[in-house]
Motif scaffolding. Structure first.
Motif, PDB file in Angstrom:
ATOM      1  N   VAL A  25       0.813  -1.218   0.000  1.00  0.00           N
ATOM      2  CA  VAL A  25       0.000   0.000   0.000  1.00  0.00           C
ATOM      3  C   VAL A  25       0.845   1.266   0.000  1.00  0.00           C
ATOM      4  CG1 VAL A  25      -1.733   1.303   1.286  1.00  0.00           C
ATOM      5  CG2 VAL A  25      -1.959  -1.178   1.058  1.00  0.00           C
ATOM      6  N   PRO A  26       1.887   1.387   0.871  1.00  0.00           N
ATOM      7  CA  PRO A  26       2.673   2.626   0.897  1.00  0.00           C
ATOM      8  C   PRO A  26       3.306   2.999  -0.440  1.00  0.00           C
ATOM      9  CG  PRO A  26       3.149   1.301   2.830  1.00  0.00           C
ATOM     10  CD  PRO A  26       2.301   0.446   1.929  1.00  0.00           C
ATOM     11  N   PHE A  27       3.624   2.020  -1.281  1.00  0.00           N
ATOM     12  CA  PHE A  27       4.311   2.313  -2.541  1.00  0.00           C
ATOM     13  C   PHE A  27       3.350   2.573  -3.697  1.00  0.00           C
ATOM     14  CE2 PHE A  27       8.826   0.403  -1.931  1.00  0.00           C
ATOM     15  CZ  PHE A  27       9.016   1.269  -0.872  1.00  0.00           C
ATOM     16  N   GLN A  28       2.062   2.646  -3.397  1.00  0.00           N
ATOM     17  CA  GLN A  28       1.103   2.917  -4.458  1.00  0.00           C
ATOM     18  C   GLN A  28       0.938   4.421  -4.672  1.00  0.00           C
ATOM     19  OE1 GLN A  28      -2.572   0.835  -3.826  1.00  0.00           O
ATOM     20  NE2 GLN A  28      -1.577  -1.140  -3.493  1.00  0.00           N
ATOM     21  N   GLY A  29       0.415   4.784  -5.827  1.00  0.00           N
ATOM     22  CA  GLY A  29       0.095   6.185  -6.102  1.00  0.00           C
ATOM     23  C   GLY A  29       1.320   7.085  -6.161  1.00  0.00           C
ATOM     24  N   ARG A  30       1.170   8.294  -5.632  1.00  0.00           N
ATOM     25  CA  ARG A  30       2.222   9.313  -5.701  1.00  0.00           C
ATOM     26  C   ARG A  30       3.497   8.846  -4.998  1.00  0.00           C
ATOM     27  NH1 ARG A  30       3.790  13.490  -2.374  1.00  0.00           N
ATOM     28  NH2 ARG A  30       4.767  15.273  -3.436  1.00  0.00           N
ATOM     29  N   MET A  31       3.366   8.205  -3.843  1.00  0.00           N
ATOM     30  CA  MET A  31       4.544   7.734  -3.128  1.00  0.00           C
ATOM     31  C   MET A  31       5.306   6.712  -3.949  1.00  0.00           C
ATOM     32  SD  MET A  31       6.563   7.919  -0.651  1.00  0.00           S
ATOM     33  CE  MET A  31       5.624   9.013   0.417  1.00  0.00           C
ATOM     34  N   GLY A  32       4.598   5.868  -4.671  1.00  0.00           N
ATOM     35  CA  GLY A  32       5.258   4.890  -5.521  1.00  0.00           C
ATOM     36  C   GLY A  32       6.105   5.548  -6.594  1.00  0.00           C
ATOM     37  N   ARG A  33       5.588   6.635  -7.165  1.00  0.00           N
ATOM     38  CA  ARG A  33       6.358   7.338  -8.201  1.00  0.00           C
ATOM     39  C   ARG A  33       7.606   7.994  -7.604  1.00  0.00           C
ATOM     40  NH1 ARG A  33       0.995   8.424  -9.630  1.00  0.00           N
ATOM     41  NH2 ARG A  33       0.995  10.470  -8.599  1.00  0.00           N
ATOM     42  N   ILE A  34       7.488   8.502  -6.383  1.00  0.00           N
ATOM     43  CA  ILE A  34       8.652   9.110  -5.729  1.00  0.00           C
ATOM     44  C   ILE A  34       9.718   8.046  -5.449  1.00  0.00           C
ATOM     45  CG2 ILE A  34       9.434  10.224  -3.599  1.00  0.00           C
ATOM     46  CD1 ILE A  34       6.721  11.643  -3.493  1.00  0.00           C
ATOM     47  N   ILE A  35       9.293   6.904  -4.945  1.00  0.00           N
ATOM     48  CA  ILE A  35      10.224   5.816  -4.667  1.00  0.00           C
ATOM     49  C   ILE A  35      10.870   5.330  -5.950  1.00  0.00           C
ATOM     50  CG2 ILE A  35      10.415   3.461  -3.797  1.00  0.00           C
ATOM     51  CD1 ILE A  35      10.044   5.537  -1.616  1.00  0.00           C
ATOM     52  N   GLU A  36      10.067   5.225  -6.992  1.00  0.00           N
ATOM     53  CA  GLU A  36      10.578   4.774  -8.280  1.00  0.00           C
ATOM     54  C   GLU A  36      11.665   5.722  -8.795  1.00  0.00           C
ATOM     55  OE1 GLU A  36       8.666   4.458 -12.669  1.00  0.00           O
ATOM     56  OE2 GLU A  36       7.539   3.441 -11.062  1.00  0.00           O
ATOM     57  N   LYS A  37      11.453   7.026  -8.622  1.00  0.00           N
ATOM     58  CA  LYS A  37      12.444   8.001  -9.048  1.00  0.00           C
ATOM     59  C   LYS A  37      13.720   7.877  -8.220  1.00  0.00           C
ATOM     60  CE  LYS A  37      14.057  11.575 -11.263  1.00  0.00           C
ATOM     61  NZ  LYS A  37      14.449  11.450 -12.676  1.00  0.00           N
ATOM     62  N   ALA A  38      13.570   7.665  -6.902  1.00  0.00           N
ATOM     63  CA  ALA A  38      14.743   7.508  -6.036  1.00  0.00           C
ATOM     64  C   ALA A  38      15.543   6.273  -6.436  1.00  0.00           C
ATOM     65  CB  ALA A  38      14.301   7.404  -4.578  1.00  0.00           C
ATOM     66  N   VAL A  39      14.856   5.187  -6.766  1.00  0.00           N
ATOM     67  CA  VAL A  39      15.540   3.972  -7.204  1.00  0.00           C
ATOM     68  C   VAL A  39      16.301   4.237  -8.501  1.00  0.00           C
ATOM     69  CG1 VAL A  39      15.200   1.619  -8.059  1.00  0.00           C
ATOM     70  CG2 VAL A  39      13.942   2.412  -6.041  1.00  0.00           C
ATOM     71  N   GLN A  40      15.673   4.961  -9.419  1.00  0.00           N
ATOM     72  CA  GLN A  40      16.328   5.255 -10.696  1.00  0.00           C
ATOM     73  C   GLN A  40      17.582   6.108 -10.489  1.00  0.00           C
ATOM     74  OE1 GLN A  40      13.725   6.643 -13.784  1.00  0.00           O
ATOM     75  NE2 GLN A  40      15.390   7.452 -15.048  1.00  0.00           N
ATOM     76  N   VAL A  41      17.500   7.102  -9.585  1.00  0.00           N
ATOM     77  CA  VAL A  41      18.669   7.932  -9.286  1.00  0.00           C
ATOM     78  C   VAL A  41      19.795   7.076  -8.720  1.00  0.00           C
ATOM     79  CG1 VAL A  41      19.535   9.757  -7.765  1.00  0.00           C
ATOM     80  CG2 VAL A  41      17.359  10.049  -8.947  1.00  0.00           C
ATOM     81  N   SER A  42      19.462   6.149  -7.841  1.00  0.00           N
ATOM     82  CA  SER A  42      20.465   5.270  -7.262  1.00  0.00           C
ATOM     83  C   SER A  42      21.106   4.397  -8.339  1.00  0.00           C
ATOM     84  CB  SER A  42      19.838   4.387  -6.174  1.00  0.00           C
ATOM     85  OG  SER A  42      19.403   5.162  -5.084  1.00  0.00           O
ATOM     86  N   LEU A  43      20.291   3.850  -9.219  1.00  0.00           N
ATOM     87  CA  LEU A  43      20.824   3.001 -10.276  1.00  0.00           C
ATOM     88  C   LEU A  43      21.735   3.795 -11.216  1.00  0.00           C
ATOM     89  CD1 LEU A  43      17.637   0.905 -11.169  1.00  0.00           C
ATOM     90  CD2 LEU A  43      19.655   0.149  -9.890  1.00  0.00           C
ATOM     91  N   GLU A  44      21.347   5.021 -11.547  1.00  0.00           N
ATOM     92  CA  GLU A  44      22.182   5.851 -12.416  1.00  0.00           C
ATOM     93  C   GLU A  44      23.532   6.136 -11.774  1.00  0.00           C
ATOM     94  OE1 GLU A  44      19.781   9.257 -13.142  1.00  0.00           O
ATOM     95  OE2 GLU A  44      18.644   8.319 -14.775  1.00  0.00           O
TER      96      GLU A  44
END
Length: 405
Positions: free
Chosen positions: A51-70
């Protein structure tokens, strides 16, 4: 400590293992897809984050993961990374994340699982693309070491943050719970109680029942009671006429009505005094009753105050009881002490058993003729007083605890 501090980054990040520019470019094209996949896998494998990773929070987490991977990919392209190179969200941020998770009440195991699942999913996808780009096994191995070493450091930082927050929060909550318990025992008003309960993050039950135990038995007694039970072992509120020195108090939630039998069963064989169940705001009344019953308690067994109400009434005012006994039992002063005790015992049984001679004789283990003889003596001493209901009530009360006379 800040994210710019070089000491925050794992030593493995400052060793060799470069990816060529073509490989880096190829990997970067897949990072948005990999980040989305990582978040989806965490949500699937770690239920706490579904539940916490759904919606807007999920997009924020997804962006943080992408920054880490880059940042991982960029670092992997450097044969000798610059000292202090930042990777992903950083160790300090991981510590903050651990603290934030503790504040939400999620266990650290959930976050560690998310790290493990996320790192595994990211590496599975990136390694496939790296092999497709022609990366040799040795370089691929060093890249894997970099990724998982950093995940280990993030995990350790989050554990430290979670522990510090949990320890600090628990210490504060214990202080607030002690304050709440003391407030309840002293009989404070509603507004003060509501504020104390809110500060302790304690959900009030319908009722509370005070239980007094020897101080050294507090931990073992609390262990068998409802986990919501409030406890206080030091500086209990004192009642001048009923001191509670050497005792600890417990406030057991919802132990009235049918649940009281279970409470008595759980405490069977333990030294304890059990007060009455009262609405939680009136727990002080239950505590007062339990303290007044302490003198009646036997060693090593529980005392249920609901079962000794007459005795508690008789001992509510010891001076008044002494005066009552002196007045109501004055006729026995005309008889020798041993005979007076036998006559008083017979009169008490006679009044309680409504004059049924056979039952009185059975209760006293004497012959019915002995009962008749003694009661004739009693009538001679009391005369018409035995026909007066008020006098009879006074005599019954005076004889209520014959062993105390």
């Amino acid at each position: 400590m800040t994210d710019d501090d070089p000491s925050q980054e794992p030593q493995q990040l400052r060793k060799g293992g470069a990816l060529d520019e073509a490989t880096v470019t190829a990997l970067r094209q897949h990072l948005p897809r990999v980040a989305k996949l990582v978040v989806a896998e965490i949500m699937r494998e770690v239920p706490a984050y579904d539940v916490p990773f759904q919606g807007r929070m999920g997009r924020i987490i997804e962006k943080a993961v992408q920054v880490s991977l880059e940042s991982f990919v960029s670092l992997a392209s450097q044969s000798a990374p610059r000292s202090g190179t930042k990777v992903g969200v950083g160790v300090a941020a991981a510590r903050d994340l651990g603290q934030a998770e503790a504040r939400t009440g999620r266990p650290i195991e959930a976050l560690l699982s998310a790290y493990r699942v996320g790192a595994g999913a990211a590496w599975r996808e990136l390694s496939v693309e790296a092999v497709a780009a022609g990366v040799d096994a040795a370089t691929l191995g060093r890249f894997a070491e970099l990724v998982f070493s950093y995940i280990d450091e993030l995990s350790a930082a989050s554990v430290a943050g979670h522990h510090s927050q949990t320890t600090s929060a628990e210490r504060a909550r214990i202080v607030h719970l002690d304050r709440l318990t003391r407030t309840l025992l002293t009989g404070a008003g509603g507004a003060e109680l509501d504020a104390a309960a809110a500060a302790a993050m304690w959900a009030p039950p319908r009722t509370l029942t005070a239980v007094l135990v020897p101080e050294g038995r507090l931990a073992t007694t609390a262990a068998v009671l409802d986990p919501r039970t409030l406890t206080l072992s030091e500086d209990l509120p004192q009642r001048e006429e009923y001191p509670v020195t050497g005792h600890a108090a417990l406030l057991v939630p919802d132990a009235g009505g049918r649940a009281r039998a279970h409470l008595n069963e759980v405490l069977d064989g333990r030294p304890a005094v059990i007060g009455p169940a009262r609405p939680w705001q009136l727990a002080g009344q239950s505590y007062d009753r339990a303290t007044r019953a302490l003198p009646l308690a036997a060693t090593g067994v529980p005392l249920d105050t609901d079962e000794v109400l007459p005795e508690l009434v008789l001992h509510a005012d010891p001076a008044a009881l002494a005066d009552l006994r002196e007045t109501a039992l004055a006729p026995f002063a005309e008889v020798a002490e041993g005979a007076a005790d036998r006559l008083a015992e017979t009169l008490r049984a006679w009044l309680l058993l409504q004059g049924r001679r056979e039952l009185v004789a059975e209760a006293l283990h004497v012959h019915p003729q002995t009962v008749r003889y003694r009661m004739n003596q009693v009538r001679d001493l009391y005369g018409e007083r035995l026909a007066d209901p008020d006098e009879v009530l006074a005599i019954i009360l005076a004889l209520g605890r014959s062993e105390d006379r």
